[in-house]
Write a protein that holds these residues in place. Structure first.
Motif, PDB file in Angstrom:
ATOM      1  N   TRP A  41       0.893  -1.162   0.000  1.00 33.77           N
ATOM      2  CA  TRP A  41       0.000   0.000   0.000  1.00 33.77           C
ATOM      3  C   TRP A  41       0.928   1.208   0.000  1.00 33.77           C
ATOM      4  O   TRP A  41       1.787   1.338   0.881  1.00 33.77           O
ATOM      5  CB  TRP A  41      -0.899  -0.005   1.231  1.00 33.77           C
ATOM      6  CG  TRP A  41      -1.743   1.229   1.320  1.00 33.77           C
ATOM      7  CD1 TRP A  41      -1.592   2.263   2.187  1.00 33.77           C
ATOM      8  CD2 TRP A  41      -2.870   1.557   0.510  1.00 33.77           C
ATOM      9  NE1 TRP A  41      -2.543   3.215   1.967  1.00 33.77           N
ATOM     10  CE2 TRP A  41      -3.351   2.815   0.933  1.00 33.77           C
ATOM     11  CE3 TRP A  41      -3.512   0.930  -0.547  1.00 33.77           C
ATOM     12  CZ2 TRP A  41      -4.452   3.443   0.356  1.00 33.77           C
ATOM     13  CZ3 TRP A  41      -4.608   1.555  -1.129  1.00 33.77           C
ATOM     14  CH2 TRP A  41      -5.071   2.792  -0.671  1.00 33.77           C
ATOM     15  N   LEU A  42       0.803   2.082  -1.001  1.00 33.86           N
ATOM     16  CA  LEU A  42       1.760   3.171  -1.156  1.00 33.86           C
ATOM     17  C   LEU A  42       1.087   4.528  -0.947  1.00 33.86           C
ATOM     18  O   LEU A  42       0.114   4.847  -1.630  1.00 33.86           O
ATOM     19  CB  LEU A  42       2.392   3.108  -2.549  1.00 33.86           C
ATOM     20  CG  LEU A  42       3.154   1.815  -2.779  1.00 33.86           C
ATOM     21  CD1 LEU A  42       2.472   0.979  -3.828  1.00 33.86           C
ATOM     22  CD2 LEU A  42       4.578   2.090  -3.125  1.00 33.86           C
ATOM     23  N   GLN A  43       1.642   5.301  -0.016  1.00 34.36           N
ATOM     24  CA  GLN A  43       1.194   6.669   0.224  1.00 34.36           C
ATOM     25  C   GLN A  43       2.368   7.648   0.158  1.00 34.36           C
ATOM     26  O   GLN A  43       2.197   8.829   0.424  1.00 34.36           O
ATOM     27  CB  GLN A  43       0.553   6.790   1.606  1.00 34.36           C
ATOM     28  CG  GLN A  43      -0.670   5.910   1.786  1.00 34.36           C
ATOM     29  CD  GLN A  43      -1.256   6.074   3.156  1.00 34.36           C
ATOM     30  OE1 GLN A  43      -2.073   6.959   3.392  1.00 34.36           O
ATOM     31  NE2 GLN A  43      -0.810   5.239   4.083  1.00 34.36           N
ATOM     32  N   ASN A  44       3.556   7.136  -0.153  1.00 33.75           N
ATOM     33  CA  ASN A  44       4.752   7.965  -0.133  1.00 33.75           C
ATOM     34  C   ASN A  44       5.452   8.007  -1.486  1.00 33.75           C
ATOM     35  O   ASN A  44       6.651   8.191  -1.568  1.00 33.75           O
ATOM     36  CB  ASN A  44       5.725   7.448   0.934  1.00 33.75           C
ATOM     37  CG  ASN A  44       6.160   6.014   0.683  1.00 33.75           C
ATOM     38  OD1 ASN A  44       5.670   5.362  -0.224  1.00 33.75           O
ATOM     39  ND2 ASN A  44       7.078   5.523   1.498  1.00 33.75           N
ATOM     40  N   MET A  49      -1.235  10.295  -4.471  1.00 34.51           N
ATOM     41  CA  MET A  49      -1.715  10.417  -3.092  1.00 34.51           C
ATOM     42  C   MET A  49      -1.709   9.072  -2.379  1.00 34.51           C
ATOM     43  O   MET A  49      -1.242   8.964  -1.260  1.00 34.51           O
ATOM     44  CB  MET A  49      -3.113  11.039  -3.063  1.00 34.51           C
ATOM     45  CG  MET A  49      -3.141  12.487  -3.531  1.00 34.51           C
ATOM     46  SD  MET A  49      -2.052  13.571  -2.573  1.00 34.51           S
ATOM     47  CE  MET A  49      -2.909  13.621  -1.028  1.00 34.51           C
ATOM     48  N   GLU A  50      -2.243   8.056  -3.050  1.00 35.58           N
ATOM     49  CA  GLU A  50      -2.216   6.692  -2.521  1.00 35.58           C
ATOM     50  C   GLU A  50      -2.605   5.739  -3.636  1.00 35.58           C
ATOM     51  O   GLU A  50      -3.371   6.079  -4.531  1.00 35.58           O
ATOM     52  CB  GLU A  50      -3.140   6.521  -1.310  1.00 35.58           C
ATOM     53  CG  GLU A  50      -4.578   6.898  -1.560  1.00 35.58           C
ATOM     54  CD  GLU A  50      -5.411   6.892  -0.288  1.00 35.58           C
ATOM     55  OE1 GLU A  50      -6.580   6.518  -0.395  1.00 35.58           O
ATOM     56  OE2 GLU A  50      -4.900   7.260   0.784  1.00 35.58           O
ATOM     57  N   ILE A  51      -2.036   4.548  -3.569  1.00 32.43           N
ATOM     58  CA  ILE A  51      -2.327   3.526  -4.571  1.00 32.43           C
ATOM     59  C   ILE A  51      -1.985   2.170  -3.970  1.00 32.43           C
ATOM     60  O   ILE A  51      -1.042   2.052  -3.181  1.00 32.43           O
ATOM     61  CB  ILE A  51      -1.548   3.778  -5.883  1.00 32.43           C
ATOM     62  CG1 ILE A  51      -2.030   2.849  -7.016  1.00 32.43           C
ATOM     63  CG2 ILE A  51      -0.047   3.663  -5.654  1.00 32.43           C
ATOM     64  CD1 ILE A  51      -1.493   3.222  -8.387  1.00 32.43           C
ATOM     65  N   ASN A  52      -2.742   1.167  -4.346  1.00 39.35           N
ATOM     66  CA  ASN A  52      -2.375  -0.171  -3.879  1.00 39.35           C
ATOM     67  C   ASN A  52      -1.358  -0.774  -4.845  1.00 39.35           C
ATOM     68  O   ASN A  52      -1.270  -0.380  -6.005  1.00 39.35           O
ATOM     69  CB  ASN A  52      -3.616  -1.065  -3.678  1.00 39.35           C
ATOM     70  CG  ASN A  52      -4.328  -1.389  -4.964  1.00 39.35           C
ATOM     71  OD1 ASN A  52      -3.731  -1.885  -5.916  1.00 39.35           O
ATOM     72  ND2 ASN A  52      -5.628  -1.116  -5.013  1.00 39.35           N
ATOM     73  N   HIS A 155      12.045   0.807  -0.942  1.00 42.05           N
ATOM     74  CA  HIS A 155      10.963   1.767  -1.204  1.00 42.05           C
ATOM     75  C   HIS A 155      10.701   1.870  -2.704  1.00 42.05           C
ATOM     76  O   HIS A 155      11.630   2.059  -3.501  1.00 42.05           O
ATOM     77  CB  HIS A 155      11.321   3.136  -0.628  1.00 42.05           C
ATOM     78  CG  HIS A 155      11.444   3.108   0.854  1.00 42.05           C
ATOM     79  ND1 HIS A 155      12.633   2.819   1.483  1.00 42.05           N
ATOM     80  CD2 HIS A 155      10.522   3.307   1.827  1.00 42.05           C
ATOM     81  CE1 HIS A 155      12.448   2.857   2.787  1.00 42.05           C
ATOM     82  NE2 HIS A 155      11.169   3.140   3.026  1.00 42.05           N
TER      83      HIS A 155
END
Length: 189
Positions: A41-44, A49-52, A155
């Motif tokens: 789960w990526l928010q960075n 903004m955010e993406i799975n 990352h």
């Protein structure tokens, strides 16, 4: 024969494929659809903004294909030198290529099988990484590595950048001059 074949289509591999294909190189992207980004789960990640993870991987693959890369859903099991080129053996076929980029995430078993040197990893849970130089070159000429398997941080944003860097370095080597891919915004009227 392909110019560049990338094994692994996570952020490093897909980024490498995007740059290679966009540069007009005949590009093959091989992926077994089991990478660790599929569980993320990526928010960075810059500008998202955010993406799975599954959506990110799918978008990266689609973008690479958009620029002309061929995507093969398979598992690479061996790489052999064959008359100056490499023959990549997958579970279901064989492919010839001039350059290879390993972007296999936390997995280094294929690289070890083909004789690429490893060293201890520095990230948590990453036991071994490939021993590459600052450009991504391994100890085997024309086999490069990018992303987590090449020792960069796990990352996604960092591995994506590393994949792009390695592709640009190979494209530059093929072209005989430094390659730059910089699109310019078209003026509005």
């Amino acid at each position: 024969m392909y110019d560049i074949t990338i094994i692994g289509a996570g952020p490093a591999g897909a980024s490498a494929a995007i740059f290679a294909a966009k540069a007009g190189k005949k590009t093959l992207l091989i992926d077994n659809d089991k990478g660790m980004t599929r569980r993320a789960w990526l928010q960075n990640f810059y500008s998202i903004m955010e993406i799975n993870g599954p959506d990110m991987v799918d978008l990266g693959e689609k973008q690479a294909v958009k620029f002309g890369a061929e995507l093969v859903r398979d598992k690479a099991v061996d790489v052999q030198i064959n008359e100056g080129a490499f023959e990549i053996q997958t579970e279901n076929g064989k492919y010839e290529t001039r350059y290879v980029i390993l972007a296999t995430g936390a997995l280094v078993d294929l690289a070890e099988t083909i004789g690429i040197r490893t060293k201890p990893g520095t990230e948590p849970r990453i036991k071994k990484v490939l021993d590459v130089d600052v450009n991504g070159k391994t100890n085997i000429d024309r086999i490069w590595a990018a992303g987590t398997c090449a020792g960069v941080s796990v990352h996604a944003i960092i591995t994506a950048g590393d994949g792009a860097k390695v592709a640009i370095n190979i494209i530059s080597e093929i072209n005989g001059e430094r390659y730059v891919d910089h699109d310019v915004l078209k003026p509005t009227t």
